[in-house]
Design an enzyme around this catalytic site. Sequence first.
Site, PDB file in Angstrom:
ATOM      1  N   GLU A 112      16.640 -25.524  -7.576  1.00 30.43           N
ATOM      2  CA  GLU A 112      15.211 -25.708  -7.357  1.00 30.43           C
ATOM      3  C   GLU A 112      15.100 -26.351  -5.984  1.00 30.43           C
ATOM      4  OE1 GLU A 112      13.233 -28.680  -9.705  1.00 30.43           O
ATOM      5  OE2 GLU A 112      11.242 -27.948  -9.165  1.00 30.43           O
ATOM      6  N   ARG A 120      29.310 -30.686 -15.872  1.00 31.19           N
ATOM      7  CA  ARG A 120      29.099 -31.056 -14.476  1.00 31.19           C
ATOM      8  C   ARG A 120      30.174 -32.047 -14.072  1.00 31.19           C
ATOM      9  NH1 ARG A 120      24.412 -34.181 -15.532  1.00 31.19           N
ATOM     10  NH2 ARG A 120      23.197 -32.833 -14.190  1.00 31.19           N
ATOM     11  N   LYS A 137      18.768 -37.176  -8.516  1.00 27.91           N
ATOM     12  CA  LYS A 137      17.818 -36.942  -7.438  1.00 27.91           C
ATOM     13  C   LYS A 137      16.938 -38.173  -7.200  1.00 27.91           C
ATOM     14  CE  LYS A 137      17.359 -32.583  -6.958  1.00 27.91           C
ATOM     15  NZ  LYS A 137      17.069 -31.216  -7.383  1.00 27.91           N
TER      16      LYS A 137
END
Length: 554
Positions: A34, A258, A268
Site C-alpha cells: 500500500e 514475517r 509504520k
Amino acid sequence: MSEEKSLNFLEEIIEKDLENNTHNGRVLTRFPPEPNGYLHIGHAKSICLNFGLAKKYNGKCNLRFDDTNPTTEETEYVESIKADIQWLGFQWDEELYTSDYFDQLYAYAVKLIEKGLAYVDDSTAEEIAAQKGTPTSPGVTNSFRERSMQENLDLFSQMKNGDFPDGAKVLRAKIDMKHVNMLMRDPVIYRIKHAHHHRAGDKWCIYPMYDFAHGQSDSIEQITHSICTLEFVPHRELYDWFIEKLEIFPSHQYEFARGNVNYTVTSKRRLLQLVKENFVESWDDPRMPTISGFRRRGFTPESIRVFWDKVGIAKRDNVIDFSLLEFCVREDLNKIALRRMAVLDPIKVIITNYEEGKTEFLPAENNPEDEHAGHRDIPFGRELWIERDDFMTSPPPKYFRLGPGLKVRLKHAYIIECTDYKTDENGQVTEVHCIYFPESKSGEDKSGIKVKGTMHWLSSAHAQSAEVRLYDRLFNVENPASEEGDFKDFISEDSLKIISTAYIEPALKEAAMQDRFQFIRLGYFCLDKNSKSDHLIFNRTVGLKDSWAKEMKK
RNA sequence: UGCCUGAUGGUGUAAAGGUAGCACAGCAGUUUUUGGUACUGUUAGUCUUGGUUCGAAUCCAGGUCGGGUAACCA
C-alpha cells in the site's frame, strides 16, 4: 558438485503445482504494497521472496499498489517504493494499481448483489461492530439484511453517485452472522469516502475494502501464488469465498512468517513517530530500518538479499539477530571495498630521524581480496597522524601497538619505535616521538625486525579533513516495541556519533557516491548523500569485527 | 472464553518413520604488513506426557507455552 539445497514450503507447493501442471506451468506472483509509507527491511523479505520465486521458476512477478484507501496514500510513496525495489535488484513484470480495477470491482459488487450475496446497510460503524458479536458469541442480523435485490442495486448505485455522505451506508457481503470466523460475519466490502485519490482523482466516492480488492485483483491478474504474511491467515476463507461466488480465476493465498530483526522497530506508526518527532533526521536516516536507510548507510542490495536468503522461509514467529545482518554486509563489503586510511581521533607522531620536508610515495594495494583492484601511492613524511587509541604511555600486556620503547609497523610503510612522548598540563599526550628503520620499508624489508602490530596512519602534511558519522543500533533493547512504556525511551545515545574533524588520505578526495571503502582497522564507509566536494561526509556502514575490544572487556 | 496457527542449540533454518545437519553468535587455535579476511577445532537443541512402531523431531491422543484474530485500515 553442488550441495542440494532443501526447498522451503512455498517452493514445494510451486514445484507440486508445476508437476501437476496446475497453471500450465505458469508462475505469477506479486508484491502488493500500500503506498502509504516507506518500505522497510521486513518488506525486503517479501520482495526477495516474491521476485525470487518468480525468477527461480521462470515466472513473473507484478508490482501492484494496493491503493484502496485514498486518505492514507500518496504518489511520493509510490515513487520511493519503486526506487527501493529496483535498488534491491528486482524488476517487476507489470506495474499495476488496484485503483485501475475500480470499475471491475464495482461490477463484481453488483454481481454479488444480484446473486443475493450483498446488501446495503445503513447502520453506523458502532452498530455494525455491536451486531458483529464476539469470538465467543454469535452476531445478530439487522433489518437491512433483508432488503430486496433491486433496492440494494439502487442504493449501491446512489452510493457510487455520491448521493450519501461519508459513513451513511456501506455495502456488506451476506454470509453468516454466526460464523466462527469473525471476518465472515457479513464483512463490509464498500464504504463511502468523498476523498481525492492519488491516482483515480475524484472519480470515485466509494472505495472497496481490502478483502474485496486484494483477492479480486490477484484473480484479475491471474496470480498463481498470492503470498502474504501470517496475520492474513483468517482472511483466506473470505478470499476463497469471494472467488467462488464471483466465479473468477482461482488465485490461492499462502502465508509465511514475517521476519523480525532485533534492536529495531518496523511498525509504520513507530517509524513515522521517529521521523515526525525528530528522533532521526528523515525516512532515510542511516539508523532507520527502511530500505532507503540501509541504502544511505552503505548496505549493498546483495547483502540484504543474502541476509533474507540465509534466514529462509517458514511459518513460525521469529526474531533474527541483527548480527546476522552485520555479518552479511561485512561479507559482501570485504570483497568489494577499497582499502583506505583515515584517522578519526588523531595524535601526532614525529619521526625524529626522518629528513624534514621529505615526502615519499609508497604503493598501497586497494584491496587484498581482489587482485584486479590495483593500487595507489600514499605520501609518507616526518610528521604523521595516528589513532589516539594506538598509543599508551603504560600499555597492558599483549598490546601490539605503540608505547614507550615499543615497535610497530606502519601499514604499507616502515617499522617505527617510540622513543619519547610529550604531554600537556592535563597529562594528555600531545606528541609521540619515534625513529624509523629505513631498512624495513614495506615490500622490501631487510631489517630483520619482527613486530606484532600494524597500524594505519596519515602524513599530516597531506591529510585531508572530512566529517565522519559513526552509527550504531538505534535501540539499546532487543524489542523496543514490547518494552514497558514508550519505545522511544529506549533509543540508544550511541546511535550516532559525529566526528567533524577526521583526517583522510588524499585518494579519498576522489570518492564517488557508489564507492565502498574500508577504512583500514576502522570499518566500512561510504559517502553520505549530503557530502560536498569541499565538505566530505562519510557514513560508517558497519565496524570491523574487533577481537581486541572483546579481549579488553574481559 | 471461541476460532486459526506454531513449537528443533542463544538466534535463524534443515532433516517427508532410519546418523539431528547448516549458518550467525560464542569459545579455542592456525595463518596474516588490517587484533580484518581466510582456515581449523569446539560448546550447545527436538516443549511435555502417553501411544503406534524393530525404529519417532517426524505419525496419533492429551497437556503446556507462544503468536494471530473481534477497523467503514492494509
